[in-house]
Design an enzyme around this catalytic site. Structure first.
Site, PDB file in Angstrom:
ATOM      1  N   GLY A  20      -8.431  34.123  27.751  1.00  0.00           N
ATOM      2  CA  GLY A  20      -6.987  34.029  27.914  1.00  0.00           C
ATOM      3  C   GLY A  20      -6.492  32.703  28.436  1.00  0.00           C
ATOM      4  O   GLY A  20      -5.342  32.598  28.839  1.00  0.00           O
ATOM      5  N   THR A  21      -7.337  31.675  28.421  1.00  0.00           N
ATOM      6  CA  THR A  21      -6.917  30.372  28.924  1.00  0.00           C
ATOM      7  C   THR A  21      -7.517  29.266  28.069  1.00  0.00           C
ATOM      8  O   THR A  21      -8.688  29.346  27.668  1.00  0.00           O
ATOM      9  CB  THR A  21      -7.329  30.166  30.392  1.00  0.00           C
ATOM     10  OG1 THR A  21      -7.030  28.817  30.790  1.00  0.00           O
ATOM     11  CG2 THR A  21      -8.803  30.446  30.626  1.00  0.00           C
ATOM     12  N   GLN A  41      -5.966  32.392  36.803  1.00  0.00           N
ATOM     13  CA  GLN A  41      -4.807  31.512  36.927  1.00  0.00           C
ATOM     14  C   GLN A  41      -3.510  32.319  36.926  1.00  0.00           C
ATOM     15  O   GLN A  41      -2.440  31.756  37.152  1.00  0.00           O
ATOM     16  CB  GLN A  41      -4.788  30.520  35.761  1.00  0.00           C
ATOM     17  CG  GLN A  41      -5.996  29.604  35.704  1.00  0.00           C
ATOM     18  CD  GLN A  41      -5.972  28.706  34.488  1.00  0.00           C
ATOM     19  OE1 GLN A  41      -5.174  27.781  34.395  1.00  0.00           O
ATOM     20  NE2 GLN A  41      -6.855  28.974  33.526  1.00  0.00           N
ATOM     21  N   ASN A  42      -3.609  33.617  36.670  1.00  0.00           N
ATOM     22  CA  ASN A  42      -2.416  34.449  36.571  1.00  0.00           C
ATOM     23  C   ASN A  42      -1.902  34.844  37.954  1.00  0.00           C
ATOM     24  O   ASN A  42      -2.678  35.025  38.893  1.00  0.00           O
ATOM     25  CB  ASN A  42      -2.735  35.711  35.769  1.00  0.00           C
ATOM     26  CG  ASN A  42      -3.184  35.390  34.359  1.00  0.00           C
ATOM     27  OD1 ASN A  42      -2.850  34.343  33.815  1.00  0.00           O
ATOM     28  ND2 ASN A  42      -3.959  36.276  33.764  1.00  0.00           N
ATOM     29  N   VAL A  43      -0.593  35.020  38.042  1.00  0.00           N
ATOM     30  CA  VAL A  43       0.018  35.426  39.313  1.00  0.00           C
ATOM     31  C   VAL A  43       0.372  36.905  39.309  1.00  0.00           C
ATOM     32  O   VAL A  43       0.927  37.412  40.284  1.00  0.00           O
ATOM     33  CB  VAL A  43       1.265  34.565  39.629  1.00  0.00           C
ATOM     34  CG1 VAL A  43       0.868  33.106  39.815  1.00  0.00           C
ATOM     35  CG2 VAL A  43       2.329  34.698  38.548  1.00  0.00           C
ATOM     36  N   HIS A  79      -3.384  30.502  41.585  1.00  0.00           N
ATOM     37  CA  HIS A  79      -2.001  30.027  41.600  1.00  0.00           C
ATOM     38  C   HIS A  79      -1.053  30.944  42.357  1.00  0.00           C
ATOM     39  O   HIS A  79       0.157  30.847  42.187  1.00  0.00           O
ATOM     40  CB  HIS A  79      -1.519  29.812  40.162  1.00  0.00           C
ATOM     41  CG  HIS A  79      -2.291  28.747  39.442  1.00  0.00           C
ATOM     42  ND1 HIS A  79      -2.428  28.710  38.068  1.00  0.00           N
ATOM     43  CD2 HIS A  79      -2.984  27.683  39.923  1.00  0.00           C
ATOM     44  CE1 HIS A  79      -3.167  27.666  37.731  1.00  0.00           C
ATOM     45  NE2 HIS A  79      -3.515  27.035  38.836  1.00  0.00           N
TER      46      HIS A  79
END
Length: 229
Positions: free
Chosen positions: A171-172, A87-89, A105
């Site tokens: 991490g989520t 989910q990290n950019v 994302h």
């Protein structure tokens, strides 16, 4: 054939490298409203503010390094097929050496046309300014999936999760949809592990390691490799 390890990663793993997160205390949303910087309407209303916000995120990203959690996941590729669905950019997984990374994302280090989603440009850590345009003359925007926009990689990510032999969630909190729904695609006999220092288990049938990513991932990998011997 090598086992397929699928990792669902979120902002917690990057926070350990020093990147600001959106939702934690002191995070980005305490300084900016989501409606001001992370929606298509915000970009139409005040593109300069939105561009400055992501330029700052890009500048910060340039200053940090992958941590031991990123590096350990990259090392796994020596013995396993590893796919990271993040989910990290940021680009910390890639900089650590991971070769199969799916960004749900979007990516900070890329820009795209505000009119044509398929016109995408690698910009590294450079800023995007008002007046910077694509080859068709349209303003460039961050290559980010904003709130209210479709997540184009969801179908591919669901197929990847469905092919997992091991699923690792790190991490989520898996509170943000549609990404949170990805765990529903894992086969019922596939072991699921969540590495999370606190809070409720995000997957009901998962084993939970109550540690930070930099501590929990090496522990999980040691157990995985010992069982493989």
């Amino acid at each position: 054939m090598k086992d397929h390890i699928v990792v669902l990663s979120g902002s917690g793993i990057s926070a350990e490298s020093g990147l600001s997160t959106f939702r934690d205390s002191g995070g980005l949303w305490e300084k900016y409203s989501v409606y001001d910087v992370a929606t298509p309407e915000a970009f139409q209303r005040d593109p300069g503010l939105v561009l400055r916000f992501y330029n700052e995120r890009r500048r910060q990203l340039k200053e940090v390094e992958p941590n031991s959690a990123h590096l350990t996941l990259a090392e796994l590729e020596k013995d396993y097929l590893v796919t990271i669905v993040t989910q990290n950019v940021d680009d910390l997984h890639e900089r650590a050496g991971s070769g199969n990374v799916v960004h749900l994302h979007g990516e900070l280090t890329r820009a795209r046309s505000s009119k044509r989603d398929d016109l995408i440009y690698d910009i590294g850590y450079e800023p995007i300014s008002p007046g910077d345009t694509c080859e068709l003359g349209s303003q460039l925007r961050p290559h980010i999936v904003w709130f209210g926009e479709e997540v184009p990689m969801m179908e591919a990510a669901a197929a990847i999760v469905g092919s997992a032999d091991h699923l690792l969630v790190v991490g989520t909190s898996l509170q943000v949809y549609p990404a949170a729904g990805l765990v529903d695609f894992v086969d019922v006999d596939v072991p699921v592990t969540v590495i999370d220092p606190g809070g409720p288990a995000s997957v009901s049938r998962a084993r939970v390691i109550r540690k930070r990513a930099t501590d929990g991932i090496p522990e999980w990998v040691r157990e995985l490799t010992s069982r493989a011997r």
